[in-house]
Every structure is written in C-alpha cells, then in structure tokens.
Design an enzyme around this catalytic site. Structure first.
Site, short mmCIF file in Angstrom:
data_model
loop_
_atom_site.label_atom_id
_atom_site.label_comp_id
_atom_site.label_asym_id
_atom_site.label_seq_id
_atom_site.Cartn_x
_atom_site.Cartn_y
_atom_site.Cartn_z
N ASP A 93 63.51 47.28 -84.77
CA ASP A 93 63.50 46.14 -85.69
C ASP A 93 63.19 46.60 -87.11
O ASP A 93 62.54 47.65 -87.30
CB ASP A 93 62.45 45.12 -85.24
CG ASP A 93 62.80 44.46 -83.93
OD1 ASP A 93 64.01 44.32 -83.64
OD2 ASP A 93 61.87 44.06 -83.20
N ARG A 115 57.67 43.01 -78.80
CA ARG A 115 57.42 41.66 -79.35
C ARG A 115 57.20 40.65 -78.23
O ARG A 115 56.35 39.77 -78.33
CB ARG A 115 58.62 41.22 -80.19
CG ARG A 115 58.75 41.89 -81.54
CD ARG A 115 59.91 41.30 -82.32
NE ARG A 115 61.20 41.73 -81.83
CZ ARG A 115 62.30 40.98 -81.84
NH1 ARG A 115 62.25 39.73 -82.28
NH2 ARG A 115 63.45 41.47 -81.41
#
Length: 287
Positions: free
Chosen positions: A38, A174
């Site tokens: 990310d 996440r």
C-alpha cells in the site's frame, strides 16, 4: 538486464509508481514487482528485471511485517489514511487483554479483504468500486499467519500495539488490525506498516529507490532469490531440447511435481517440474 532487485519502497507512493520510476531510470520497459505494498507502507518490494519477470510467481510465499495497530478508531480503508468511520476511547485496554485475543489470528484463518484493496471483482478493482460508493460483497479468503509477536505497547486513549507478523501471501495486515480491534470491542486501524521480508528478500539487504541507477544496479541472480528451489544444470546436449520445450531426461530428480530451477553455464534458463526421471519445462528463458 536480468535478475532481481531488493527495493526498499518509500512511503507515499504506490508499488506501480516505483516500477514506473525504475523504467525511466534504467530505460527498461520489462520490469515487474512481487507483492503489492500500500502507498503508506514501506519496506521490501521484490523487483524483477527483464526475463526474470516470468519468475515472479515462483518467489517464496513467506512474508514478514512490522505493523502498528491503533485501537479505538475505524476507517474506510482499515488504515490511518482512510476516512474516519468511528472513534471511541480505548484507554481501558491492557496489553494482557490484547495478548489474550492474538492466538485466534494464528494459523489458517478466514479473512475478509479490506473494501479498499486491489482484488478484482467482475474485472474491476475493489478500491475503484469503493471510491464510487459501491458496496461489493466479497467472500472471506483463507490466509495463513505463522506467528504474531508483540514488540511494543503504548497505552493511552487510543493505544498503539506494534507487532511482528509472519504470514503467507494474500494476508492483509490492515484486515488483521481491523479484526483485532473488533475482537476487543473498540475497533482498530493500521497506523504504520513496514515489510521486512518478502520473496526471500530481507530489509537489511534492501536498497533505496534513490540509489538505483544504471551505474548502481545491485542485481541478485534467480538462483540466489529462488534458493528455496532445488537447482539442476543442463549440459550442451540437453539445452536444445529445453529451449524447444521438450522434457529433459535427468537423474537424481526430486519427487514428482517438485519445481526445479534450471541453469546452463551458471545462468538461469527457466523452471521445470520433476516427473520421475524427466524434467518438464514450465518456464523457458531464451534471452
């Protein structure tokens, strides 16, 4: 150019941004990466140059991360870069209470991917659909987390827990932060993430994007990066058959179905699959 780079991805750019920058600097179109990070994340991003891009699917699956979970917050992206969904005090949490929840996340577990992820549904990325306000139902995926170790605990209204996570491919840290917060009843989001190992490459041996140039190109051979595979060297008589995709008669092969790296004159020429006394080509590199 042929081989792998151990790139230390900086924060604030996508994995594809790194590829584009390397293409510009090295004047090479054929560059790929193994395992997207990310934009907020830093750390090991395996990069393949030239024909080595065809070897990316054979990188070691094991990955390791250092991530910080912030409790009492939930966000649209399950990390600190997303819009805030909910906030509540979590100052009552103790490290002991958090540690008691960790074992349920170790092993083969079902994990629901974040709404903002690169997974494709009906040919479109989830993050693209989420940005348009679409709500897409995605089934949980089975992932494997080998180990979770607590590195640091910072109490407060929104406590921070820093973990070292070792896992298989496809695991979303996440999602782990989100689910741990849910298990504790206060919500959680990922506040920081560094990948310290991926595809057999380690953070200690990585190189910054700024340091890479045609004059400084610390390439690693496929044999070094794919060291988890057994390797076999072809002789002159076998090379022609290999390059034409024909099975090679070999002795001393590993059990049938085992992937085998193949070299000629010390240079990687592909990947084969053991089949008794024959080596069946799967990837043939002719460059």
């Amino acid at each position: 150019m042929f081989g792998f780079l151990n790139l230390n991805k900086p924060a604030g750019c996508t994995s594809h941004d790194c590829i584009n920058e390397l293409r510009r600097r090295l004047r090479l179109k054929r560059i790929g990466h193994g395992g997207t990070l990310d934009p907020m994340a830093t750390g090991v991003l395996p990069i393949a140059l030239g024909a080595a891009t065809r070897l990316l699917p054979y990188l070691r699956d094991r990955k390791a991360y250092i991530g910080t979970v912030r409790f009492g917050l939930t966000t649209t992206t399950d990390d600190i870069t997303g819009d805030l969904c909910q906030e509540q005090p979590a100052g009552h949490l103790t490290l002991e209470a958090v540690q008691a929840q960790l074992p349920q996340f170790i092993g083969r577990i079902a994990q629901l991917p974040p709404a903002y992820s690169a997974i494709q549904v009906d040919g479109r990325r989830l993050y693209a659909r989420a940005r348009l306000g679409e709500v897409v139902s995605v089934p949980p995926r089975i992932v494997e987390i080998y180990d979770i170790a607590v590195l640091d605990w910072q109490p407060g209204e929104h406590p921070d827990l820093t973990l070292r996570i070792t896992c298989g491919g496809g695991t979303y840290i996440r999602a782990l932060a989100r689910d741990l917060g849910t298990a504790l009843g206060v919500g959680g989001t990922l506040a920081a993430l560094q990948r310290i190992e991926s595809g057999g490459l380690k953070i200690e041996e990585s190189h910054s994007l700024e340091s890479i140039s045609p004059e400084h190109l610390p390439l690693r051979s496929p044999q070094a990066v794919l060291a988890h595979l057994p390797w076999r060297e072809l002789n002159d008589a076998q090379l022609s058959d290999w390059c034409h995709g024909r099975p090679i008669v070999c002795g001393d092969l590993p059990p049938a179905g085992t992937l085998v790296g193949v070299t000629f004159a010390g240079v990687c020429v592909g990947i084969g699959a053991s089949g008794g006394d024959r080596l069946q080509p799967k990837v043939v590199l002719k460059e």
